[in-house]
Design a protein around this motif. Structure first.
Motif, PDB file in Angstrom:
ATOM      1  N   GLY A 178       0.815  -1.212   0.000  1.00  0.00           N
ATOM      2  CA  GLY A 178       0.000   0.000   0.000  1.00  0.00           C
ATOM      3  C   GLY A 178       0.847   1.259   0.000  1.00  0.00           C
ATOM      4  N   GLY A 179       0.169   2.369   0.234  1.00  0.00           N
ATOM      5  CA  GLY A 179       0.823   3.674   0.154  1.00  0.00           C
ATOM      6  C   GLY A 179       1.910   3.872   1.199  1.00  0.00           C
ATOM      7  N   THR A 180       1.650   3.450   2.414  1.00  0.00           N
ATOM      8  CA  THR A 180       2.616   3.659   3.498  1.00  0.00           C
ATOM      9  C   THR A 180       3.916   2.921   3.190  1.00  0.00           C
ATOM     10  OG1 THR A 180       0.825   3.929   5.077  1.00  0.00           O
ATOM     11  CG2 THR A 180       2.994   3.348   5.984  1.00  0.00           C
ATOM     12  N   GLU A 181       3.787   1.664   2.803  1.00  0.00           N
ATOM     13  CA  GLU A 181       4.998   0.897   2.477  1.00  0.00           C
ATOM     14  C   GLU A 181       5.719   1.512   1.276  1.00  0.00           C
ATOM     15  OE1 GLU A 181       4.713  -3.398   1.777  1.00  0.00           O
ATOM     16  OE2 GLU A 181       6.615  -3.246   0.710  1.00  0.00           O
ATOM     17  N   GLU A 236       2.750  16.862   3.597  1.00  0.00           N
ATOM     18  CA  GLU A 236       2.761  15.461   3.141  1.00  0.00           C
ATOM     19  C   GLU A 236       2.001  14.563   4.105  1.00  0.00           C
ATOM     20  OE1 GLU A 236       4.439  14.387   0.180  1.00  0.00           O
ATOM     21  OE2 GLU A 236       4.557  16.543  -0.093  1.00  0.00           O
ATOM     22  N   HIS A 237       1.641  13.392   3.634  1.00  0.00           N
ATOM     23  CA  HIS A 237       1.042  12.351   4.474  1.00  0.00           C
ATOM     24  C   HIS A 237       2.075  11.913   5.522  1.00  0.00           C
ATOM     25  CE1 HIS A 237      -0.400   8.232   5.352  1.00  0.00           C
ATOM     26  NE2 HIS A 237      -1.584   8.781   5.170  1.00  0.00           N
ATOM     27  N   PRO A 238       1.629  11.477   6.712  1.00  0.00           N
ATOM     28  CA  PRO A 238       2.595  11.045   7.737  1.00  0.00           C
ATOM     29  C   PRO A 238       3.567   9.958   7.263  1.00  0.00           C
ATOM     30  CG  PRO A 238       0.398  11.201   8.674  1.00  0.00           C
ATOM     31  CD  PRO A 238       0.244  11.463   7.210  1.00  0.00           C
ATOM     32  N   GLY A 240      -4.374   0.724  -3.818  1.00  0.00           N
ATOM     33  CA  GLY A 240      -5.627   0.251  -4.400  1.00  0.00           C
ATOM     34  C   GLY A 240      -6.897   0.747  -3.726  1.00  0.00           C
ATOM     35  N   HIS A 241      -6.820   1.042  -2.426  1.00  0.00           N
ATOM     36  CA  HIS A 241      -8.089   1.208  -1.709  1.00  0.00           C
ATOM     37  C   HIS A 241      -8.736   2.587  -1.836  1.00  0.00           C
ATOM     38  CE1 HIS A 241      -6.852   3.229   2.192  1.00  0.00           C
ATOM     39  NE2 HIS A 241      -5.670   2.826   1.770  1.00  0.00           N
ATOM     40  N   LYS A 242      -8.102   3.495  -2.601  1.00  0.00           N
ATOM     41  CA  LYS A 242      -8.751   4.799  -2.845  1.00  0.00           C
ATOM     42  C   LYS A 242      -9.532   4.773  -4.161  1.00  0.00           C
ATOM     43  CE  LYS A 242      -6.077   6.435   0.560  1.00  0.00           C
ATOM     44  NZ  LYS A 242      -6.553   6.681   1.912  1.00  0.00           N
ATOM     45  N   ILE A 243      -9.403   3.662  -4.905  1.00  0.00           N
ATOM     46  CA  ILE A 243     -10.066   3.596  -6.225  1.00  0.00           C
ATOM     47  C   ILE A 243     -10.955   2.341  -6.333  1.00  0.00           C
ATOM     48  CG2 ILE A 243      -8.423   5.032  -7.501  1.00  0.00           C
ATOM     49  CD1 ILE A 243      -7.169   2.288  -8.502  1.00  0.00           C
ATOM     50  N   THR A 292       6.960  11.251  -6.043  1.00  0.00           N
ATOM     51  CA  THR A 292       5.662  11.788  -5.632  1.00  0.00           C
ATOM     52  C   THR A 292       4.800  10.705  -4.996  1.00  0.00           C
ATOM     53  OG1 THR A 292       3.735  13.100  -6.296  1.00  0.00           O
ATOM     54  CG2 THR A 292       4.434  11.443  -7.870  1.00  0.00           C
ATOM     55  N   ASP A 293       4.161  11.078  -3.884  1.00  0.00           N
ATOM     56  CA  ASP A 293       3.121  10.250  -3.275  1.00  0.00           C
ATOM     57  C   ASP A 293       1.858  10.567  -4.078  1.00  0.00           C
ATOM     58  OD1 ASP A 293       0.980   9.346  -1.832  1.00  0.00           O
ATOM     59  OD2 ASP A 293       1.631  10.176   0.082  1.00  0.00           O
ATOM     60  N   PHE A 294       1.435   9.603  -4.915  1.00  0.00           N
ATOM     61  CA  PHE A 294       0.304   9.861  -5.817  1.00  0.00           C
ATOM     62  C   PHE A 294      -0.937   9.064  -5.411  1.00  0.00           C
ATOM     63  CE2 PHE A 294      -1.585  10.551 -10.122  1.00  0.00           C
ATOM     64  CZ  PHE A 294      -1.446  11.920 -10.120  1.00  0.00           C
ATOM     65  N   VAL A 295      -0.970   8.695  -4.122  1.00  0.00           N
ATOM     66  CA  VAL A 295      -2.073   7.859  -3.609  1.00  0.00           C
ATOM     67  C   VAL A 295      -3.447   8.497  -3.866  1.00  0.00           C
ATOM     68  CG1 VAL A 295      -3.104   7.102  -1.417  1.00  0.00           C
ATOM     69  CG2 VAL A 295      -0.723   6.540  -1.937  1.00  0.00           C
ATOM     70  N   GLN A 296      -3.556   9.816  -3.695  1.00  0.00           N
ATOM     71  CA  GLN A 296      -4.865  10.461  -3.874  1.00  0.00           C
ATOM     72  C   GLN A 296      -5.113  10.918  -5.313  1.00  0.00           C
ATOM     73  OE1 GLN A 296      -7.340  10.648  -1.749  1.00  0.00           O
ATOM     74  NE2 GLN A 296      -6.354  10.134   0.199  1.00  0.00           N
ATOM     75  N   GLY A 297      -4.121  10.717  -6.167  1.00  0.00           N
ATOM     76  CA  GLY A 297      -4.293  11.168  -7.548  1.00  0.00           C
ATOM     77  C   GLY A 297      -4.461  10.022  -8.531  1.00  0.00           C
TER      78      GLY A 297
HETATM   79  C1  LIG Z   1      -1.671  10.850   0.368  1.00  0.00           C
HETATM   80  C2  LIG Z   1      -1.609   9.523   1.031  1.00  0.00           C
HETATM   81  N1  LIG Z   1      -0.441   8.867   1.079  1.00  0.00           N
HETATM   82  C3  LIG Z   1      -0.322   7.651   1.650  1.00  0.00           C
HETATM   83  C4  LIG Z   1      -1.405   7.041   2.223  1.00  0.00           C
HETATM   84  C5  LIG Z   1      -1.230   5.694   2.873  1.00  0.00           C
HETATM   85  O1  LIG Z   1      -1.755   4.679   2.069  1.00  0.00           O
HETATM   86  P1  LIG Z   1      -2.116   3.239   2.703  1.00  0.00           P
HETATM   87  O2  LIG Z   1      -3.329   3.452   3.527  1.00  0.00           O
HETATM   88  O3  LIG Z   1      -2.364   2.380   1.491  1.00  0.00           O
HETATM   89  O4  LIG Z   1      -0.934   2.803   3.480  1.00  0.00           O
HETATM   90  C6  LIG Z   1      -2.653   7.678   2.208  1.00  0.00           C
HETATM   91  C7  LIG Z   1      -3.837   7.049   2.850  1.00  0.00           C
HETATM   92  O5  LIG Z   1      -4.725   7.701   3.328  1.00  0.00           O
HETATM   93  C8  LIG Z   1      -2.755   8.958   1.593  1.00  0.00           C
HETATM   94  O6  LIG Z   1      -3.912   9.615   1.548  1.00  0.00           O
END
Ligand SMILES: Cc1ncc(COP(=O)(O)O)c(C=O)c1O
Length: 388
Positions: free
Chosen positions: A70-73, A99-101, A202-205, A177-182
């Motif tokens: 996922g995004g965090t990893e 940025e995201h944490p 995957g879980h935002k789409i 770039t963290d493109f999780v929300q895009g």
């Molecule tokens: C911008 C952004 N980056 C990273 C993440 C983390 O993604 P994940 O929940 O898949 O670890 C999120 C999740 O909310 C996010 O919004």
């Protein structure tokens, strides 16, 4: 009670077609992609196809895609991978204050570790300043990480312009770039933006949780986070999450031909929401950039507490958030709002609305009416309490 789910930036409901494909994978495509027999090879072929699909959407090569949880990893993998691989005595890494944490905490971790950590501020819309970025860059800068779409405000950074600044000053600096929300919401072309690394999940789409991927440009050297069986070309050991990868692939396939048009629908919903509120509620602010992601609407109501409002409308079946779901457990919950200079009572009264294709105009009207009523009720309560 009807439920109106307006927290799609936190996560989305898995599309039934995605769930169906995943169930099929659990039962019929259960092989280990590393196994040498036919069942293993079937799984390997599936993983290959999804890798190719992701590469196509980003305009890169399929060998440049690595699956993650996922995004965090993904963010950790890129940032730590670059920093841990550094060869020089002095190096600098640059990011932004919103940025995201999963990016900011990794940068904070390296402070005091013989690395120059630079966190760029943003303006009241959440945008970074190109001159500031240019001034912060030098030949020792090994990484710049700037999110494409902010998860709380929806602000979209100009990745193309950022890439140009970075590569003009230091062509060797890695641009991530963290493109999780895009991802699959607004188009991106990694080549045009001169991106070296990108994170998606995957879980935002409407895909499953616990699956994501990163793009890492060929030639970029990273130290792997996970060591073991050598999967993902030694970059991410661990048996591939084949059902998750199938789900991610299906979620992408379902959006591939529609998401560009969906932007227009989202913009209309967002505008309708704002117009509805403007007609019924006083004293509120819209945070972020009007040209930002139409999927996110960040609002601050004066003389109302965001968390109280959230629970009040939850009682009527409307689900929103006060900020990002990921920072709701953290001590510093409002760092994004602070970064854009939002002060006082407005800051306390902030909620985030996030739309999806499942939301109708009728849902918007109902949600607006419920929010307007709740805000009026809560303000009255505060007034009565203050009089006492
Ligand atoms: C911008 C952004 N980056 C990273 C993440 C983390 O993604 P994940 O929940 O898949 O670890 C999120 C999740 O909310 C996010 O919004």
């Amino acid at each position: 009670m009807k439920e109106i789910y307006l927290d799609n930036a936190a996560t989305t409901r898995v599309n039934p077609q995605v769930a169906e494909r995943m169930m099929d994978a659990f039962s019929n495509n259960y092989g280990n992609p590393s196994s040498l027999h036919r069942i293993g090879m079937r799984a390997e072929q599936t993983v290959k196809e999804v890798r190719e699909r992701i590469a196509k959407t980003l305009n890169c090569q399929s060998e440049e895609i690595y699956f993650t949880s996922g995004g965090t990893e993904g963010n950790n993998m890129i940032i730590k991978g670059i920093v841990e691989n550094k060869q020089r005595n002095r190096s600098r890494i640059i990011t932004t204050s919103i940025e995201h944490p999963s990016v900011l905490d990794v940068f904070a971790f390296y402070e005091g570790h013989h690395i120059d950590v630079v966190v760029l501020g943003v303006d009241d819309k959440g945008l970074i300043d190109m001159d500031e970025l240019k001034a912060a860059m030098d030949m020792d800068t090994i990484l710049v990480s700037v999110m494409g779409v902010n998860n709380e405000l929806g602000t979209i950074q100009d990745l193309r312009a950022i890439g140009k600044v970075i590569k003009t000053v230091n062509p060797k600096c890695v641009f991530h770039t963290d493109f999780v929300q895009g991802f699959m919401k607004i188009p991106v072309d990694v080549a045009e933006c001169q991106l070296d690394a990108l994170t998606l999940c995957g879980h935002k789409i409407f895909g499953p949780k616990g699956i994501g991927a990163v793009y890492i440009k060929k030639g970029i050297a990273l130290k792997p986070l996970m060591r073991g069986g050598g999967q993902e070309k030694n970059m991410r050991s661990g048996t591939e999450n084949v059902p998750g990868i199938v789900g991610l692939g299906e979620a992408i396939a379902l959006r591939q031909n529609t998401y560009r048009e969906e932007i227009t629908t989202m913009r209309k919903l967002r505008e309708r929401f704002i117009a509805g509120l403007e007609a019924t509620v006083e004293d509120f602010k819209i945070n972020g950039d009007p040209n930002g992601s139409p999927y996110i609407l960040n609002l601050s109501f004066n003389r109302v507490r965001g968390e109280v409002l959230l629970h009040s409308i939850e009682g009527e079946g409307v689900y929103v958030s006060t900020g990002s779901a990921c920072s709701s457990h953290k001590k510093e919950k409002q760092y994004v709002l602070k970064a854009i200079g939002l002060l006082g009572e407005y800051k306390e009264g902030t909620i985030r609305i996030s739309f999806s294709k499942d939301i109708t105009e009728g849902d918007v009207d109902e949600a607006v009416a419920i929010i307007a009523k709740a805000v009026a009720g809560l303000r009255l309560l505060v007034k009565v309490r203050r009089r006492k």
